[in-house]
Design a protein around this motif. Structure first.
Motif, PDB file in Angstrom:
ATOM      1  N   SER A  65     107.249  75.974  20.405  1.00 44.14           N
ATOM      2  CA  SER A  65     108.097  74.929  20.453  1.00 44.14           C
ATOM      3  C   SER A  65     107.763  73.612  19.778  1.00 44.14           C
ATOM      4  O   SER A  65     108.264  72.888  19.725  1.00 44.14           O
ATOM      5  N   VAL A  66     106.526  73.603  20.120  1.00 45.81           N
ATOM      6  CA  VAL A  66     105.747  72.291  19.744  1.00 45.81           C
ATOM      7  C   VAL A  66     104.475  72.752  18.860  1.00 45.81           C
ATOM      8  O   VAL A  66     104.018  73.961  18.597  1.00 45.81           O
ATOM      9  N   SER A  67     104.136  71.823  17.935  1.00 51.69           N
ATOM     10  CA  SER A  67     103.012  72.136  17.157  1.00 51.69           C
ATOM     11  C   SER A  67     101.760  72.056  17.607  1.00 51.69           C
ATOM     12  O   SER A  67     101.732  71.641  18.698  1.00 51.69           O
ATOM     13  N   ARG A  68     100.897  72.535  16.728  1.00 47.96           N
ATOM     14  CA  ARG A  68      99.388  72.999  17.040  1.00 47.96           C
ATOM     15  C   ARG A  68      98.628  71.508  17.205  1.00 47.96           C
ATOM     16  O   ARG A  68      99.328  70.651  16.339  1.00 47.96           O
ATOM     17  N   LEU A  69      97.557  71.363  17.984  1.00 40.50           N
ATOM     18  CA  LEU A  69      96.792  70.183  17.596  1.00 40.50           C
ATOM     19  C   LEU A  69      95.750  70.621  16.377  1.00 40.50           C
ATOM     20  O   LEU A  69      95.582  71.669  15.984  1.00 40.50           O
ATOM     21  N   PRO A  70      95.242  69.559  15.853  1.00 41.57           N
ATOM     22  CA  PRO A  70      94.095  69.598  14.563  1.00 41.57           C
ATOM     23  C   PRO A  70      93.087  70.463  15.349  1.00 41.57           C
ATOM     24  O   PRO A  70      92.739  70.240  16.468  1.00 41.57           O
ATOM     25  N   GLY A  71      92.625  71.368  14.696  1.00 43.58           N
ATOM     26  CA  GLY A  71      91.637  72.302  14.980  1.00 43.58           C
ATOM     27  C   GLY A  71      92.014  73.390  15.654  1.00 43.58           C
ATOM     28  O   GLY A  71      91.235  74.503  15.835  1.00 43.58           O
ATOM     29  N   GLU A  72      93.189  73.604  16.199  1.00 43.56           N
ATOM     30  CA  GLU A  72      93.683  74.790  16.858  1.00 43.56           C
ATOM     31  C   GLU A  72      93.995  75.831  15.931  1.00 43.56           C
ATOM     32  O   GLU A  72      94.464  75.428  14.842  1.00 43.56           O
TER      33      GLU A  72
END
Length: 167
Positions: A65-72
């Protein structure tokens, strides 16, 4: 063959009691690998109802339901099929206008118009929505992009919208 279904849900009446039993479980029983993404409100409703854990048991992929973090790493593969149900009037309007203000609409917006991708939308709206001057245009925009549109009956089963994926 690994058939991945991007199953997307937004906050509509019945989501907390029908999403798993009438959409997720029947899709899994039909052989779909579920990549579930929810609007933030839908996730909150399902969590409150104790349904998120039951959804997680149906798939080997994270329920998002939430976006991933950069690099994930990307948590879901790119599905060739999406089912957005139940889709609220608000979410249908946002999708038609290209507004991606949450992860669910970002996933759908990125897939809309992509060659080889099938999107079916089962929207659940009040009758009054059809009198809104923008509503016909939203449906026309999505239909013109090849989206398969179905109105979910408030009292009838939702499972029939899964048939749109095989059409």
């Amino acid at each position: 063959m690994d058939r991945v279904l991007g199953l997307v849900g937004s906050s509509c009446g019945g989501l907390d009691t029908r999403f798993r039993t009438e959409l997720a479980e029947p899709a899994a029983a039909r052989g779909w690998r579920l990549a579930i993404t929810l609007t933030p409100t839908a996730s909150r409703w399902l969590d409150s109802a104790g349904e998120l854990e039951r959804l997680r048991e149906l798939t080997d992929l994270p329920v998002r339901s939430v976006s991933r973090l950069p690099g994930e790493p990307r948590p879901h593969p790119d599905p060739a099929y999406f089912l957005f149900a139940p889709a609220s009037a608000n979410s249908v309007a946002k999708l038609a206008l290209g507004l991606a203000d949450n992860q669910a609409l970002t996933v759908l917006g990125d897939a809309l118009g992509e060659p080889g991708v099938t999107i079916a939308v089962g929207y659940q709206v009040r009758d009054a929505r059809f009198a809104h001057p923008a509503w016909p245009g939203h449906l026309a925009a999505l239909g013109g992009a090849g989206v398969r549109l179905n109105r979910l009956d408030h009292g009838g089963p939702w499972t029939g919208v899964l048939d749109e994926l095989d059409a």
